[in-house]
Write a protein that holds these residues in place. Structure first.
Motif, mmCIF file in Angstrom:
data_model
loop_
_atom_site.group_PDB
_atom_site.id
_atom_site.type_symbol
_atom_site.label_atom_id
_atom_site.label_comp_id
_atom_site.label_asym_id
_atom_site.label_seq_id
_atom_site.Cartn_x
_atom_site.Cartn_y
_atom_site.Cartn_z
ATOM 1 N N LYS A 1 29.233 38.998 44.335
ATOM 2 C CA LYS A 1 30.196 38.103 44.986
ATOM 3 C C LYS A 1 31.175 37.543 43.955
ATOM 4 N N ALA A 2 30.678 37.142 42.794
ATOM 5 C CA ALA A 2 31.545 36.619 41.736
ATOM 6 C C ALA A 2 32.501 37.700 41.238
ATOM 7 N N TYR A 3 32.039 38.920 41.157
ATOM 8 C CA TYR A 3 32.892 40.031 40.727
ATOM 9 C C TYR A 3 34.006 40.269 41.734
ATOM 10 N N ARG A 4 33.687 40.272 43.007
ATOM 11 C CA ARG A 4 34.706 40.485 44.041
ATOM 12 C C ARG A 4 35.733 39.359 44.046
ATOM 13 N N GLU A 5 35.283 38.127 43.844
ATOM 14 C CA GLU A 5 36.211 37.004 43.803
ATOM 15 C C GLU A 5 37.120 37.091 42.582
ATOM 16 N N SER A 6 36.598 37.562 41.466
ATOM 17 C CA SER A 6 37.436 37.698 40.272
ATOM 18 C C SER A 6 38.478 38.792 40.462
ATOM 19 N N LEU A 7 38.140 39.832 41.233
ATOM 20 C CA LEU A 7 39.117 40.879 41.505
ATOM 21 C C LEU A 7 40.261 40.358 42.375
ATOM 22 N N LYS A 8 39.966 39.429 43.260
ATOM 23 C CA LYS A 8 41.004 38.867 44.126
ATOM 24 C C LYS A 8 41.969 37.990 43.338
ATOM 25 N N LYS A 9 41.524 37.448 42.197
ATOM 26 C CA LYS A 9 42.366 36.566 41.392
ATOM 27 C C LYS A 9 43.370 37.329 40.535
ATOM 28 N N ILE A 10 43.202 38.620 40.385
ATOM 29 C CA ILE A 10 44.118 39.413 39.571
ATOM 30 C C ILE A 10 45.438 39.545 40.329
ATOM 31 N N PRO A 11 46.567 39.179 39.699
ATOM 32 C CA PRO A 11 47.849 39.261 40.399
ATOM 33 C C PRO A 11 48.269 40.713 40.603
ATOM 34 N N ASP A 12 49.121 40.910 41.592
ATOM 35 C CA ASP A 12 49.628 42.249 41.852
ATOM 36 C C ASP A 12 50.527 42.692 40.707
ATOM 37 N N ALA A 13 50.600 43.991 40.509
ATOM 38 C CA ALA A 13 51.422 44.523 39.428
ATOM 39 C C ALA A 13 52.897 44.309 39.752
ATOM 40 N N LYS A 14 53.641 43.854 38.764
ATOM 41 C CA LYS A 14 55.079 43.629 38.930
ATOM 42 C C LYS A 14 55.812 44.910 38.618
ATOM 43 N N ALA A 15 57.123 44.810 38.512
ATOM 44 C CA ALA A 15 57.933 45.980 38.192
ATOM 45 C C ALA A 15 57.548 46.503 36.818
#
Length: 90
Positions: free
Chosen positions: A46-60
């Motif tokens: 669960k902690a791993y999945r939540e940390s993945l959600k915190k990663i921002p989307d890739a910009k240009a």
């Protein structure tokens, strides 16, 4: 007596070889976990999945030469074939 000494030699030679074999679990699907281990794994997952959600989307793209290069690729002209001797006879 010979038989006993031969058996002792065989045993003495096989014991070191037996000690070198690794302890491999050939059936990992039957490995059981305790309820505490399962709960700890669920918390980690669960902690791993939540940390993945915190990663921002890739910009240009951060390519510094992106504005300098042209987007279309130039077409190279076909170079004439040369033989190893240098003459163009074909």
């Amino acid at each position: 007596m010979r038989m006993l000494s031969a058996a002792a030699v065989v045993v003495l030679l096989t014991v070191p070889a037996y000690a070198q074999t690794p302890n491999i679990n050939l059936m990992p699907e039957f490995q059981s976990k305790s309820p505490e281990e399962k709960e700890a794994d669920a918390i980690k997952d669960k902690a791993y999945r939540e940390s993945l959600k915190k990663i921002p989307d890739a910009k240009a793209s951060s390519d510094p030469w992106g504005t300098v290069r042209s987007t279309d690729t130039p077409k190279a002209a076909a170079a004439p074939k040369k033989s190893k001797t240098g003459s163009n006879n074909q």
